[in-house]
Design a protein around this motif. Structure first.
Motif, PDB file in Angstrom:
ATOM      1  N   VAL A   1      -3.848  -3.134  -7.965  1.00  0.00           N
ATOM      2  CA  VAL A   1      -5.104  -2.909  -8.687  1.00  0.00           C
ATOM      3  C   VAL A   1      -6.092  -2.117  -7.832  1.00  0.00           C
ATOM      4  CG1 VAL A   1      -7.087  -4.033  -9.756  1.00  0.00           C
ATOM      5  CG2 VAL A   1      -4.793  -4.985 -10.061  1.00  0.00           C
ATOM      6  N   LEU A   2      -6.301  -2.583  -6.597  1.00  0.00           N
ATOM      7  CA  LEU A   2      -7.260  -1.930  -5.713  1.00  0.00           C
ATOM      8  C   LEU A   2      -6.793  -0.534  -5.342  1.00  0.00           C
ATOM      9  CD1 LEU A   2      -9.906  -2.436  -4.146  1.00  0.00           C
ATOM     10  CD2 LEU A   2      -8.517  -3.233  -2.228  1.00  0.00           C
ATOM     11  N   GLY A   3      -5.479  -0.393  -5.111  1.00  0.00           N
ATOM     12  CA  GLY A   3      -4.950   0.903  -4.718  1.00  0.00           C
ATOM     13  C   GLY A   3      -5.133   1.957  -5.786  1.00  0.00           C
ATOM     14  N   ALA A   4      -4.936   1.584  -7.048  1.00  0.00           N
ATOM     15  CA  ALA A   4      -5.106   2.547  -8.137  1.00  0.00           C
ATOM     16  C   ALA A   4      -6.552   3.046  -8.206  1.00  0.00           C
ATOM     17  CB  ALA A   4      -4.702   1.907  -9.459  1.00  0.00           C
ATOM     18  N   VAL A   5      -7.505   2.120  -8.039  1.00  0.00           N
ATOM     19  CA  VAL A   5      -8.920   2.506  -8.095  1.00  0.00           C
ATOM     20  C   VAL A   5      -9.295   3.381  -6.902  1.00  0.00           C
ATOM     21  CG1 VAL A   5     -11.280   1.632  -8.080  1.00  0.00           C
ATOM     22  CG2 VAL A   5      -9.525   0.450  -9.414  1.00  0.00           C
ATOM     23  N   LEU A   6      -8.880   2.963  -5.711  1.00  0.00           N
ATOM     24  CA  LEU A   6      -9.245   3.710  -4.507  1.00  0.00           C
ATOM     25  C   LEU A   6      -8.618   5.093  -4.497  1.00  0.00           C
ATOM     26  CD1 LEU A   6      -8.940   0.907  -1.790  1.00  0.00           C
ATOM     27  CD2 LEU A   6     -11.041   1.936  -2.675  1.00  0.00           C
ATOM     28  N   THR A   7      -7.361   5.182  -4.906  1.00  0.00           N
ATOM     29  CA  THR A   7      -6.688   6.483  -4.913  1.00  0.00           C
ATOM     30  C   THR A   7      -7.369   7.453  -5.867  1.00  0.00           C
ATOM     31  OG1 THR A   7      -4.569   5.433  -4.388  1.00  0.00           O
ATOM     32  CG2 THR A   7      -4.485   7.648  -5.308  1.00  0.00           C
TER      33      THR A   7
ATOM     34  N   GLY B   1      -9.187   8.888  -2.685  1.00  0.00           N
ATOM     35  CA  GLY B   1      -7.999   9.446  -2.058  1.00  0.00           C
ATOM     36  C   GLY B   1      -7.097   8.369  -1.485  1.00  0.00           C
ATOM     37  N   TRP B   2      -5.810   8.724  -1.250  1.00  0.00           N
ATOM     38  CA  TRP B   2      -4.834   7.734  -0.795  1.00  0.00           C
ATOM     39  C   TRP B   2      -5.164   7.169   0.576  1.00  0.00           C
ATOM     40  CZ3 TRP B   2      -2.085   8.442   3.700  1.00  0.00           C
ATOM     41  CH2 TRP B   2      -2.036   9.732   4.223  1.00  0.00           C
ATOM     42  N   GLN B   3      -5.880   7.959   1.408  1.00  0.00           N
ATOM     43  CA  GLN B   3      -6.220   7.470   2.751  1.00  0.00           C
ATOM     44  C   GLN B   3      -7.084   6.217   2.708  1.00  0.00           C
ATOM     45  OE1 GLN B   3      -6.621  10.575   1.610  1.00  0.00           O
ATOM     46  NE2 GLN B   3      -5.815  12.079   3.052  1.00  0.00           N
ATOM     47  N   SER B   4      -7.891   6.077   1.660  1.00  0.00           N
ATOM     48  CA  SER B   4      -8.813   4.937   1.580  1.00  0.00           C
ATOM     49  C   SER B   4      -8.068   3.606   1.477  1.00  0.00           C
ATOM     50  CB  SER B   4      -9.748   5.104   0.384  1.00  0.00           C
ATOM     51  OG  SER B   4      -9.007   5.158  -0.830  1.00  0.00           O
ATOM     52  N   ILE B   5      -6.861   3.624   0.894  1.00  0.00           N
ATOM     53  CA  ILE B   5      -6.088   2.381   0.788  1.00  0.00           C
ATOM     54  C   ILE B   5      -5.803   1.823   2.180  1.00  0.00           C
ATOM     55  CG2 ILE B   5      -3.934   1.358  -0.020  1.00  0.00           C
ATOM     56  CD1 ILE B   5      -3.780   3.554  -2.111  1.00  0.00           C
TER      57      ILE B   5
ATOM     58  N   SER C   1       0.813  -1.217   0.000  1.00  0.00           N
ATOM     59  CA  SER C   1       0.000   0.000   0.000  1.00  0.00           C
ATOM     60  C   SER C   1       0.848   1.270   0.000  1.00  0.00           C
ATOM     61  CB  SER C   1      -0.948  -0.001   1.202  1.00  0.00           C
ATOM     62  OG  SER C   1      -0.220  -0.044   2.408  1.00  0.00           O
ATOM     63  N   ILE C   2       1.982   1.251   0.714  1.00  0.00           N
ATOM     64  CA  ILE C   2       2.791   2.460   0.787  1.00  0.00           C
ATOM     65  C   ILE C   2       3.390   2.795  -0.576  1.00  0.00           C
ATOM     66  CG2 ILE C   2       4.839   1.154   1.518  1.00  0.00           C
ATOM     67  CD1 ILE C   2       3.874   4.755   2.546  1.00  0.00           C
ATOM     68  N   GLY C   3       3.773   1.792  -1.340  1.00  0.00           N
ATOM     69  CA  GLY C   3       4.315   2.044  -2.673  1.00  0.00           C
ATOM     70  C   GLY C   3       3.247   2.553  -3.629  1.00  0.00           C
ATOM     71  N   VAL C   4       2.057   1.950  -3.556  1.00  0.00           N
ATOM     72  CA  VAL C   4       0.965   2.369  -4.436  1.00  0.00           C
ATOM     73  C   VAL C   4       0.534   3.794  -4.129  1.00  0.00           C
ATOM     74  CG1 VAL C   4      -1.425   1.902  -5.082  1.00  0.00           C
ATOM     75  CG2 VAL C   4       0.162   0.008  -4.731  1.00  0.00           C
ATOM     76  N   ALA C   5       0.482   4.138  -2.848  1.00  0.00           N
ATOM     77  CA  ALA C   5      -0.010   5.451  -2.440  1.00  0.00           C
ATOM     78  C   ALA C   5       1.069   6.527  -2.464  1.00  0.00           C
ATOM     79  CB  ALA C   5      -0.605   5.361  -1.033  1.00  0.00           C
ATOM     80  N   ALA C   6       2.324   6.152  -2.690  1.00  0.00           N
ATOM     81  CA  ALA C   6       3.433   7.100  -2.548  1.00  0.00           C
ATOM     82  C   ALA C   6       3.267   8.388  -3.363  1.00  0.00           C
ATOM     83  CB  ALA C   6       4.746   6.409  -2.895  1.00  0.00           C
ATOM     84  N   PRO C   7       2.925   8.314  -4.659  1.00  0.00           N
ATOM     85  CA  PRO C   7       2.795   9.585  -5.405  1.00  0.00           C
ATOM     86  C   PRO C   7       1.749  10.519  -4.810  1.00  0.00           C
ATOM     87  CG  PRO C   7       2.905   7.720  -6.913  1.00  0.00           C
ATOM     88  CD  PRO C   7       2.749   7.148  -5.537  1.00  0.00           C
ATOM     89  N   ALA C   8       0.605   9.976  -4.420  1.00  0.00           N
ATOM     90  CA  ALA C   8      -0.443  10.807  -3.833  1.00  0.00           C
ATOM     91  C   ALA C   8      -0.032  11.331  -2.457  1.00  0.00           C
ATOM     92  CB  ALA C   8      -1.749  10.015  -3.735  1.00  0.00           C
ATOM     93  N   ILE C   9       0.682  10.517  -1.679  1.00  0.00           N
ATOM     94  CA  ILE C   9       1.155  10.964  -0.365  1.00  0.00           C
ATOM     95  C   ILE C   9       2.150  12.104  -0.525  1.00  0.00           C
ATOM     96  CG2 ILE C   9       2.466  10.282   1.676  1.00  0.00           C
ATOM     97  CD1 ILE C   9       1.278   7.491   1.398  1.00  0.00           C
TER      98      ILE C   9
END
Length: 453
Positions: free
Chosen positions: A202-208, A212-216, A78-86
């Motif tokens: 897959v899920l992280g891209a959709v949720l972000t 938003g990244w918090q949803s991941i 999750s941290i890697g998927v959300a990194a750009p948004a974070i």
């Protein structure tokens, strides 16, 4: 509703005790032979109802352990998927999140090393349940971080829980199986980590994109907390035979002071040391390519959009090969299977480094490289299961995973250094074959043992 669930759980526990008593009455040898879970010897009583119930119990344990490790992989990625948004949220460059990445790996290493002593003290079942609940709660707290420093600290603590879960889950799943299926169970459970990583992407891209990244982290925290309740109700409990093994385990290593000596003293010490070296090299190689493959593909001439597909093909190749390993491991020695997959990875990486072909060929070579490296990353746990008796199995799996996760820190750092030095991308990919070739050498002691067997 809770009373109904408790009623069914009590019925299952009562049936489990009755089955165990019947098994002990008919075969005292089952305690000492090494399955360690009260599973009845299939050859002794073919077709009995007790065997069917034990088999169902084993598959329940494997399935729940797999889900626990899948959510582990989901949270880890999750941290890697959300990194750009974070990075955008905190108005910092993506490189500023490096401490969070590094501390995630450091925390996982600490968790792997702690899993064995914790299981010795409290048994794997409560340790797994507590670790799943812990990383779920800490994942829920991640969106509350108000700075990159707080985020990194939370990831460190969360990753300790993530690291504790994997060895405990493998120990639980293998303890419920007859000997010939232990390595299969280890591969199935370990594959959950790779499957969770794919699901996280897959899920992280959709949720972000939509929430938003918090949803991941919210989803990634709520699911483990719910699972911890399911584990408490339905995860099979150790039987009297396994309790005896665990009691002997605590007596053998008071305080865990002789843990390293126990691991090195189980058969030839070279098998333990070579396992650690193998895990370190394979993880270093695999994580280096996972982190830097998109960058290298862009240098090959691919667009950023197509370069991102490289990770998908890399992971998909590993997942498909893991399924093949599951089917083969009960028929062939795990060391021979890993030799075949790592050779596939070497050939594919070498082909990628020297390629001059259409994109389809590149994707296939990337999938072949992932098939070799990811399957070995999962298979090292099965190799540990094959080496160690049940009293040392959680420790052995944990130390092997810790060695691998240490490699996951070193490998990307070395690859990043090569990129910063301006080394040609094809030369970097070709250099990735060196750790894999050394890993083949590390397999030799295990291959000799498999040949003698």
């Amino acid at each position: 509703m809770w009373k109904s669930l408790e009623f069914f759980r009590n019925r299952i526990c009562a049936e489990g005790k009755r089955v165990t008593n019947a098994a002990q009455a008919n075969s005292q040898a089952s305690v000492g032979e090494g399955c360690g879970s009260g599973v009845v010897d299939i050859k002794a009583r073919p077709g009995s109802t007790s065997i069917e119930r034990a088999s169902r119990s084993a598959w329940i344990a494997i399935a729940l352990s797999f889900v626990a490790v899948l959510l582990d992989g989901l949270d880890t990625s999750s941290i890697g998927v959300a990194a750009p948004a974070i990075a955008v949220h905190f108005t910092v460059p993506p490189a500023a999140l490096t401490p969070a990445f590094v501390l995630t790996s450091v925390g996982a290493v600490l968790g792997y090393l702690a899993s064995g002593p914790l299981s010795s003290r409290w048994q794997p079942r409560p340790v797994l349940i507590a670790s799943v609940a812990a990383f779920g709660a800490l994942s829920l707290a991640t969106p509350l971080a108000s700075s990159v420093g707080q985020l990194a600290a939370l990831r460190l603590i969360t990753a300790i829980g993530l690291g504790v879960a994997l060895p405990s889950a493998i120990a639980i799943a293998t303890s419920q199986c007859p000997p010939r299926l232990k390595e299969t169970a280890a591969v199935i459970v370990g594959t959950g980590l790779a499957a969770g990583g794919i699901l996280g992407g897959v899920l992280g891209a959709v949720l972000t994109a939509h929430l938003g990244w918090q949803s991941i982290f919210i989803i990634g925290g709520a699911l483990p907390l719910a699972l911890s309740l399911v584990l408490q109700l339905w995860l099979p409990r150790p039987t009297a035979a396994r309790d005896l093994v665990l009691a002997n385990q605590r007596d053998m290593r008071p305080g865990g002071l002789r843990l390293i000596g126990d691991l090195l003293g189980t058969g030839p010490a070279t098998r333990t040391i070579s396992l650690w070296i193998f895990s370190f090299l394979i993880f270093a190689d695999g994580y280096a390519l996972v982190f830097w493959l998109p960058t290298l593909l862009i240098k090959f001439g691919f667009s950023p959009e197509y370069a991102q597909l490289g990770i998908s093909f890399f992971s998909a190749g590993g997942l498909v090969t893991n399924i093949l390993v599951m089917l083969l491991v009960s028929r062939l020695p795990i060391a021979r299977i890993l030799l075949s997959t790592v050779v596939l990875g070497v050939i594919s990486a070498a082909g990628l480094a020297t390629h001059d072909m259409i994109p389809v060929g590149v994707w296939l070579l990337i999938a072949g490289t992932g098939a070799g490296l990811i399957s070995c990353s999962v298979g090292q746990s099965a190799l540990a299961v094959a080496i160690y008796p049940e009293a040392l199995r959680t420790h052995g799996v944990g130390f092997s995973a810790a060695a691998g996760r240490t490699g996951s820190i070193v490998g990307p750092a070395v690859a990043g250094l090569l990129v910063s030095m301006g080394v040609a991308p094809k030369a970097i990919v070709l250099a990735a074959t060196i750790p894999a070739l050394l890993a083949i050498l590390a397999l030799l002691p295990h291959l000799r043992t498999a040949t003698r067997a």
